[in-house]
Design a protein around this motif. Structure first.
Motif, PDB file in Angstrom:
ATOM      1  N   ASN A 109       4.314   2.138   3.279  1.00 55.13           N
ATOM      2  CA  ASN A 109       4.067   0.831   2.650  1.00 55.13           C
ATOM      3  C   ASN A 109       5.295   0.253   1.939  1.00 55.13           C
ATOM      4  O   ASN A 109       5.221  -0.203   0.818  1.00 55.13           O
ATOM      5  CB  ASN A 109       2.920   0.929   1.637  1.00 55.13           C
ATOM      6  CG  ASN A 109       1.608   1.233   2.342  1.00 55.13           C
ATOM      7  OD1 ASN A 109       1.463   0.926   3.527  1.00 55.13           O
ATOM      8  ND2 ASN A 109       0.701   1.859   1.623  1.00 55.13           N
ATOM      9  N   SER A 110       6.438   0.313   2.645  1.00 56.06           N
ATOM     10  CA  SER A 110       7.665  -0.215   2.045  1.00 56.06           C
ATOM     11  C   SER A 110       8.124  -1.480   2.754  1.00 56.06           C
ATOM     12  O   SER A 110       8.008  -1.607   3.981  1.00 56.06           O
ATOM     13  CB  SER A 110       8.799   0.811   2.162  1.00 56.06           C
ATOM     14  OG  SER A 110       8.522   1.931   1.365  1.00 56.06           O
TER      15      SER A 110
ATOM     16  N   ASP B 249       0.053  -0.556  -2.575  1.00 57.84           N
ATOM     17  CA  ASP B 249      -1.040  -1.356  -2.030  1.00 57.84           C
ATOM     18  C   ASP B 249      -0.742  -2.847  -2.059  1.00 57.84           C
ATOM     19  O   ASP B 249      -1.401  -3.638  -1.399  1.00 57.84           O
ATOM     20  CB  ASP B 249      -2.322  -1.093  -2.837  1.00 57.84           C
ATOM     21  CG  ASP B 249      -2.725   0.364  -2.713  1.00 57.84           C
ATOM     22  OD1 ASP B 249      -2.266   0.988  -1.728  1.00 57.84           O
ATOM     23  OD2 ASP B 249      -3.438   0.859  -3.592  1.00 57.84           O
TER      24      ASP B 249
ATOM     25  N   ILE C  27       1.657  -4.310  -0.820  1.00 52.90           N
ATOM     26  CA  ILE C  27       2.330  -4.824   0.364  1.00 52.90           C
ATOM     27  C   ILE C  27       1.360  -5.408   1.375  1.00 52.90           C
ATOM     28  O   ILE C  27       0.269  -4.907   1.575  1.00 52.90           O
ATOM     29  CB  ILE C  27       3.182  -3.719   1.023  1.00 52.90           C
ATOM     30  CG1 ILE C  27       4.139  -4.346   2.039  1.00 52.90           C
ATOM     31  CG2 ILE C  27       2.280  -2.685   1.706  1.00 52.90           C
ATOM     32  CD1 ILE C  27       5.189  -3.375   2.531  1.00 52.90           C
ATOM     33  N   ASP C  28       1.799  -6.487   1.953  1.00 57.65           N
ATOM     34  CA  ASP C  28       1.076  -7.074   3.070  1.00 57.65           C
ATOM     35  C   ASP C  28       1.781  -6.591   4.328  1.00 57.65           C
ATOM     36  O   ASP C  28       2.827  -7.101   4.708  1.00 57.65           O
ATOM     37  CB  ASP C  28       1.127  -8.595   2.948  1.00 57.65           C
ATOM     38  CG  ASP C  28       0.398  -9.262   4.098  1.00 57.65           C
ATOM     39  OD1 ASP C  28       0.199  -8.615   5.150  1.00 57.65           O
ATOM     40  OD2 ASP C  28       0.022 -10.442   3.936  1.00 57.65           O
ATOM     41  N   LEU C  29       1.227  -5.555   4.943  1.00 57.13           N
ATOM     42  CA  LEU C  29       1.901  -4.915   6.077  1.00 57.13           C
ATOM     43  C   LEU C  29       2.181  -5.886   7.215  1.00 57.13           C
ATOM     44  O   LEU C  29       3.250  -5.870   7.811  1.00 57.13           O
ATOM     45  CB  LEU C  29       1.044  -3.760   6.604  1.00 57.13           C
ATOM     46  CG  LEU C  29       1.210  -2.434   5.860  1.00 57.13           C
ATOM     47  CD1 LEU C  29       0.323  -1.367   6.495  1.00 57.13           C
ATOM     48  CD2 LEU C  29       2.670  -1.979   5.909  1.00 57.13           C
TER      49      LEU C  29
ATOM     50  N   LEU D 249       6.353   1.336   9.592  1.00 53.50           N
ATOM     51  CA  LEU D 249       5.153   0.630   9.149  1.00 53.50           C
ATOM     52  C   LEU D 249       3.945   0.983  10.010  1.00 53.50           C
ATOM     53  O   LEU D 249       2.843   0.530   9.753  1.00 53.50           O
ATOM     54  CB  LEU D 249       5.391  -0.875   9.185  1.00 53.50           C
ATOM     55  CG  LEU D 249       6.478  -1.377   8.237  1.00 53.50           C
ATOM     56  CD1 LEU D 249       6.764  -2.838   8.483  1.00 53.50           C
ATOM     57  CD2 LEU D 249       6.109  -1.141   6.790  1.00 53.50           C
TER      58      LEU D 249
END
Length: 949
Positions: free
Chosen positions: A864-865, A881, A883-885, A948
Motif C-alpha cells: 500500500n505504498s 489504508d 491509499i487509493d490503490l 501494488l
RNA sequence: GGGCGGUUAGCUCAGUUGGUAGAGCGCCACGUUUACACCGUGGAUGUCGGCGGUUCGAGCCCGUCACCGCCCACCA
C-alpha cells in the motif's frame, strides 16, 4: 533591523541623497586606476518636457549599462543635459503670455521675448531631469549641459561657419515645407503625411482664341474609341485655389491626344475675365498619360512636383499664399499685376525670381481669404461659368465631376496643421555630402546598430537624403551667424565684428550690415551633442577621455532626426564616429498595443508607477520587457509582479538577518565544504555569468529574467528552504558555514540586481552591513562578481538529486490527496551506496520540505505504498489504508504510457537509416541515452506497479 | 507603390550555430513550514497564423498567402 515591509518612497529619497553626497555619479567615480572609459550621452530631453514612459525605458536601459560598467571598474561618464527645443519652447512661452493677456512676442520684440524664454527655462524648464533622478538615473549631474549654453553655442557657431566656408551650407530660394501656424519653414522629417478624405475636381482650360482640335482616344490596337472636337483641355486638381498661380499645363511628350495643341496657349478659367492669364501647354516627362486626363496644371510655387517641372521648363513660380496660409493681400492691385503677368506669359517681358515673387496675382476679391474659403469661391465661379467638367446621371441630370478621393496630406508634427509648400529663402546643408562617410562607418562596422535591422532603415534614408533645411523663422534658438550687406551680399562670421570686417573689405568701405533673423533647426545643435557636451571645440581632457562615446541608447523614431545627423557631424568635425554602438529600443505601447497618447487617455505615467510600485519595480519591468526588435506592451500586472519580487528580496534579507547570517567576518567561498553551500555558490556563479553575457549583448530582458529566475526560483525557493535545518540546528560548524554562505550569496545577488534595482539593493547593502563587517564601498561601486571558477559538479549532482526527491514526493502527495499537514514515513528501496549516504546527509531537509517523518531503507516496497522513482531507487510512501490503490496504479500507468510514447518516438528515429547516416554522432548518442533513461525508468515503474498487486 | 516587423497557453510575452515547446499574470486544488499571502506546494492549458518546400529532423531556414502594425514614397 530591517523593517517588516519595504517602503520604496522614503528609502529611494534617502538612498539618492546618499549617492549625491558621496558624489557617486561623478565621471570616473569608482573606477579602477587606468580603467577603460565607458561613456554615454543622454538623448537630451526637451527643456519643456516631462517624463513619459518612453523616457523611463530609454533611461533605465542607459542606467543599467552605466551602473554595470561602473561596477566593472570602468571609467564611466553618463552625460546629462537638455535640448532647447526651438518650436516647443517658443510655443509654451507664447501661450503663457497669451493666457496672461500680455502683449505678444512681436509687440515686445526679440530681445525682451528671449529674456522671457530664458526666465521660463530657469524657473519651469527641466523638470524632467528631476524626474529622471527619481528613476535612479546615475548621470553625472554636475556636468549637465544645455544646447543653448555658451559653450555649446560656440560649437554651433564654429560648425556653421566652417560648413559654410566648405560650401556645405548655402542659402537659396527653394520650395520648402511651411508651417502656417508657426509661420516657419520645417524640415521634411517634421512633416507627417496623413491620409485624409479629399476631392478631385475636373476643370476645362479653354484654348486661346477659341481654337479647336480633335480629341481622340484609342485602344491598344490603335482603333479610335472616342472622338470629339474640343476647344479646351481638361485637368484635374485637388487644390483649385492654386489654379490662380498656374504657369503652364503639362502633358507627356508621348501623349498622342494632345499632340495637336502642344505649344498653344490656354486660359486659366478663373479670376476677372478681362485679365485672365494665358499659359502654354508644354511637354514634360512628369505627367502620367494613364492618370486622369493626362494633363497636369503646373503651379510651381505650391507643389513639389510642379516646382521641378517649372524649373525644368523655365515656368514662372507665382506665390499665392502668405505666411499664415491665406491668400496674399500685399502688392499692387490685381489689375496691374495681371497685366505684368500676362506680358511675362506671352514672353513680352523678362522675369526673374524676385520680380515674380513680388507679384501678387490673387484677384482682389480673394485677397486675404483663408485658402480653403478661396478654394470654395474658385470652384463656384468656375462651375457657374460652365467650365467644370460635367457628368450626367441616370436620370439625365448633369452635375460637376467631383471625385471623392483619399489624399495624402502633409501635417506639421508639432502644429498639426496642414503644411504648405512655400517658396522662401532658406539655409540648407548639403546632407548628401556629409552622409557618404556616415554610411561608410556603418557599412564598415565602425558603428553598429543593435538590433542590426535598423541599419537598413539608416541606409535607406541616408542614401536618399535630401538637402537639410536648417533655418527656422523663430526667435528661440541659435541665431544664424550671417549678415547681409546693403545689396544682400552674405557674410558668414563668428560674430558681428568679423562680419563687419569681411563686409568692409568686400565693399572697400564701411557699410551697414544686418543680421539674418532666423535661427537654426534644433537638431542642428543636437547633432553636435556627443562632442559639444565634452567641451569641443576646445581640446578638453573630457573630450579626450570620453569621446567617441561607447553606446547610444535611443528610440527608432529619432534615427533620422538625431542619430544620422550626429554621425554626419561627428565624422565631419572630429573625424571619428560619435559612438560605437547604437542600441535602438522599441516604443512603449499600452496593454492593447495602442500607441500611448494624451488624446486617447491611455498614457501610463512612469512617476505614478514609481509612486505606486517603487522605482526598482518600474525599472525592472521595463528592462525585463525590453526584448530586441519588438514593441513593449506594458501591462500593469507585470509591474505588480516585479514589485512582489522586490518584496521577496527584502524578505529573504530579513530571513538572513533573523538567522544572524551577517555577523561572519573574513569569509572565503573557496573554503566551503557542505554540498548545499557549494551548490548555491556554483549556481550563483552561473546566474551571474548568464546575466553578464546578456547585458554585454544588450539583451536586457534576458539579463533581468536570468537574475529573477535565480533569485526567486533557486535562492529563495530552494536554498533558503534547504538551509533551514542547518540554520536552526545544533551543528555549530555547519551553522556557521551556512550563515556565511547565505550572506555571501545575498551580497552577490545585491550586486547582480543593482543595475536593475539600484535602490533596494543599495539599501540592503547598507543595512546588512550594519550587523556584519562594515561595507568598504557603496554597492554601486562594488566590484561586479565572477564566481564561475567555484562551480562544483559533484555538489550540483547531489542537489539535483535532492530536488528531484523532494519534488517527486510533493507531487505524489498532492496527486494522492495526502493531507498537507500529514507527516508520513519514507522507505527508500533498492538504494545504492550513494543514495544511502545522500539520503542520510539530507534527511532533515527531506523531512522538512516533503513533510516526511522517519526515513528507512528496505529491499522491498511495503504494501500500500505510493512510489517515486529517483535514479536507481524507489522512494516508497506507505500510506496504509489511506491509499487509493486504483489511483496510484493509474498514476504509474500514466507515467509508463508517457515513457512508451517517448521510447516509440526515439525508436522511430533510430530506425530511420537516413537519421543514423546523417545526424551528427552526438545527437544520435543523445537519443540513445534518452532511450536508455526512459527504459530504466519504465522498468522501475513496472516494478513499482507490480508491488501494488 | 516600396520596405520592415509581428502572428507561440485565456492574457502579456520569451525562445539563433535547426535536435523532445517556456515565463509572468490569470485559472483549478491544497495550505503544513518563525522570511515573505506582494506567500508556499501541486496541477491543467499549445494543429507555434494557413499552405507548400529544403532537411534524417523545422516554432526557427526558403517560397507563398492571410491578417495586424510601423516606416518611406510626388500620381495631378
Amino acid at each position: 533591523m530591517l523593517d517588516k515591509t519595504y517602503e520604496p518612497t522614503s528609502v529611494e529619497a534617502r538612498i539618492h541623497a546618499a549617492w549625491m553626497d558621496a558624489n557617486a555619479f561623478a565621471a570616473g567615480a569608482g573606477a579602477k586606476p587606468g580603467a577603460d572609459a565607458f561613456s554615454i550621452v543622454i538623448p537630451p530631453p526637451n527643456v519643456t518636457g516631462s517624463l513619459h514612459i518612453g523616457h523611463a525605458l530609454n533611461n533605465t536601459l542607459q542606467d543599467v549599462l552605466v551602473r554595470y560598467n561602473r561596477m566593472l571598474g570602468n571609467n564611466v561618464l553618463w552625460q546629462p543635459g537638455m535640448d532647447h527645443a526651438g518650436i516647443a519652447t517658443q510655443m509654451v512661452v507664447e501661450r503663457q503670455m497669451m493666457e496672461a493677456q500680455e502683449p505678444g512676442r512681436r509687440e515686445i520684440g526679440r530681445d525682451k521675448f528671449l529674456e522671457k524664454v530664458w526666465a521660463w527655462k530657469e524657473e519651469s524648464g527641466g523638470t524632467i531631469l528631476n524626474q529622471l533622478r527619481r528613476l535612479g538615473a546615475s548621470c553625472d549631474w554636475s556636468r549637465e549641459r544645455f544646447t543653448m549654453d555658451e559653450g555649446l553655442s560656440k560649437a554651433v557657431l564654429k560648425v556653421f561657419v566652417e560648413l559654410y566656408d566648405k560650401d556645405l551650407i548655402y542659402r537659396a530660394k527653394r520650395l520648402v515645407n511651411w508651417d502656417p501656424h508657426f509661420e516657419t519653414a520645417i524640415s521634411d522629417l517634421e512633416v507627417e503625411n496623413i491620409e485624409v478624405d479629399g476631392h478631385m475636381w475636373h476643370f476645362k482650360y479653354p484654348l486661346a482664341g477659341g481654337e479647336t482640335y480633335t480629341y481622340e482616344e484609342k485602344d491598344e490596337d490603335g482603333n479610335v474609341t472616342f472622338s470629339e472636337v474640343r476647344d479646351y483641355i481638361s485637368i484635374a486638381t485637388t487644390r483649385p485655389e492654386t489654379m490662380l498661380g498656374d504657369g503652364a499645363v503639362a502633358v507627356h511628350p508621348s501623349d498622342e491626344r494632345y499632340k495637336p495643341i502642344v505649344g498653344k496657349l490656354v486660359q486659366i478659367p478663373v479670376g476677372p475675365k478681362e485679365h485672365r492669364r494665358y499659359i502654354p501647354i508644354i511637354t514634360d516627362e512628369y505627367p502620367d498619360p494613364n492618370f486622369g486626363s493626362g494633363a497636369v496644371k503646373i503651379t510651381g510655387a505650391h507643389d513639389f512636383n510642379d516646382y521641378e517641372v517649372a524649373r525644368r521648363n523655365n515656368i514662372p513660380l507665382y506665390a499665392l499664399l502668405d505666411t499664415k496660409g491665406s491668400m496674399r493681400a500685399d502688392g499692387v492691385p490685381y489689375a496691374e499685376a495681371a497685366v505684368v503677368a500676362q506680358a511675362i506669359a506671352e514672353g513680352r517681358e523678362d522675369f526673374d525670381d524676385a520680380k515674380i515673387g513680388a507679384l501678387n496675382i490673387v484677384p482682389d476679391d480673394l485677397r486675404g481669404l483663408d485658402r480653403l474659403v478661396a478654394r470654395q469661391r474658385v470652384i463656384e465661379a468656375i462651375t457657374e461659368e460652365g467650365l467644370a467638367v460635367m457628368v450626367t446621371d441616370e436620370e439625365g441630370n448633369a452635375s460637376p465631376l467631383v471625385e471623392n478621393k483619399k489624399i495624402m496630406q502633409p501635417f506639421g508634427d508639432r502644429s498639426k496643421v496642414v503644411i504648405e509648400p512655400m517658396l522662401t529663402d532658406q539655409w540648407f546643408v548639403k546632407a548628401d555630402v556629409l552622409a557618404k562617410p556616415a554610411i561608410a562607418s556603418v557599412r564598415e562596422g565602425r558603428t553598429k546598430f543593435v538590433p542590426e535591422g535598423w541599419q537598413n532603415t539608416y541606409y535607406h534614408w541616408m542614401e536618399n537624403i535630401q538637402p537639410w533645411c536648417i533655418s527656422r523663422q523663430l526667435w528661440w534658438g541659435h541665431q544664424i551667424p550671417a549678415w547681409y550687406g546693403p545689396d544682400g551680399e552674405v557674410f558668414v562670421a563668428h560674430d558681428e565684428a568679423e562680419a563687419q570686417k569681411k563686409a568692409d573689405a568686400h565693399y572697400s568701405k564701411t557699410v551697414e550690415i544686418t543680421r539674418d533673423e532666423d535661427v537654426l533647426d534644433t537638431w542642428f545643435s543636437s547633432a553636435l551633442w556627443p562632442f559639444s557636451t565634452l567641451g569641443w571645440p576646445d581640446k578638453t581632457p573630457q573630450l579626450d577621455t570620453y569621446y567617441p562615446t561607447s553606446t547610444l541608447v535611443t528610440g527608432f523614431d529619432i534615427i533620422f532626426f538625431w542619430v544620422a545627423r550626429m554621425m554626419m557631424m561627428g565624422l565631419e568635425f572630429t573625424g571619428q564616429e560619435p559612438f560605437g554602438t547604437v542600441y535602438v529600443h522599441a516604443l512603449v505601447r499600452d496593454e492593447k498595443g495602442q500607441k500611448m497618447s494624451k488624446s486617447k487617455g491611455n498614457v501610463i505615467d512612469p512617476l505614478k508607477l514609481v509612486d505606486q510600485f517603487g522605482a526598482d519595480a518600474t525599472r525592472f519591468t521595463l528592462a525585463a520587457m525590453a526584448a530586441q526588435g519588438r514593441d513593449i506592451k506594458l501591462a500593469m500586472s507585470r509591474v505588480e509582479g516585479y514589485r512582489n519580487f522586490v518584496t521577496k528580496i527584502w524578505n529573504a534579507a530579513r530571513f538572513l538577518e533573523m538567522n544572524e547570517c551577517f555577523r561572519v567576518e573574513g569569509f572565503d567561498p573557496k573554503t566551503v565544504s557542505q554540498p548545499l553551500n557549494r551548490w548555491i555558490i556554483g549556481a550563483t556563479g552561473r546566474a551571474i555569468a548568464q546575466t553578464t553575457q546578456a547585458i554585454t549583448d544588450m539583451k536586457f530582458n534576458e539579463a533581468a529574467n536570468a537574475a529573477y529566475d535565480f533569485v526567486w526560483g533557486t535562492f529563495c525557493d530552494w536554498y533558503l528552504e534547504l538551509s533551514k535545518p542547518a540554520l536552526t540546528g545544533e551543528d555549530a560548524a555547519l551553522k556557521d558555514e551556512t550563515q556565511a554562505t547565505a550572506a555571501f550569496v545575498l551580497d552577490q545577488i545585491l550586486k547582480l540586481l543593482h543595475p536593475f534595482m539600484p535602490f533596494v539593493t543599495e539599501e540592503l547593502w547598507a543595512e546588512t552591513g550594519k550587523t556584519g563587517p562594515a561595507r568598504d564601498t557603496l554597492l554601486m561601486h562594488a566590484e561586479w562578481p565572477d564566481l564561475l571558477s567555484l562551480a562544483d559538479a559533484e555538489a550540483d549532482a547531489e542537489l539535483e538529486w535532492l530536488l528531484a526527491v523532494i519534488s517527486g514526493i510533493r507531487s505524489v502527495r498532492a496527486e494522492m490527496n495526502v493531507p498537507a499537514g500529514a507527516k508520513i514515513p519514507l522507505v527508500v528501496v533498492q538504494a545504492g551506496d550513494q543514495t544511502r549516504s545522500r539520503t542520510a546527509t539530507h534527511q532533515p531537509a527531506i523531512e522538512r520540505m516533503a513533510r516526511i517523518e522517519g526515513v528507512t531503507f528496505a529491499d522491498a516496497v511495503p504494501a500500500n505504498s505510493a512510489q517515486v522513482i529517483v535514479g536507481e531507487a524507489i522512494h516508497a510512501l506507505p500510506l496504509g489504508d489511506v491509499i487509493d490503490l486504483d489511483a496510484e496504479k493509474a498514476r504509474l500507468k500514466k507515467d509508463i504510457d508517457k515513457l512508451d510514447g517517448e521510447i516509440a518516438k526515439i525508436d522511430k528515429k533510430l530506425g530511420n537509416e537516413q537519421f543514423v547516416a546523417k545526424a551528427p554522432e552526438e545527437v544520435i548518442e543523445e537519443q540513445k541515452q534518452r532511450k536508455q533513461t526512459a527504459l530504466d525508468r519504465k522498468e522501475r515503474l513496472n516494478t513499482a506497479l507490480s508491488h501494488l498487486g
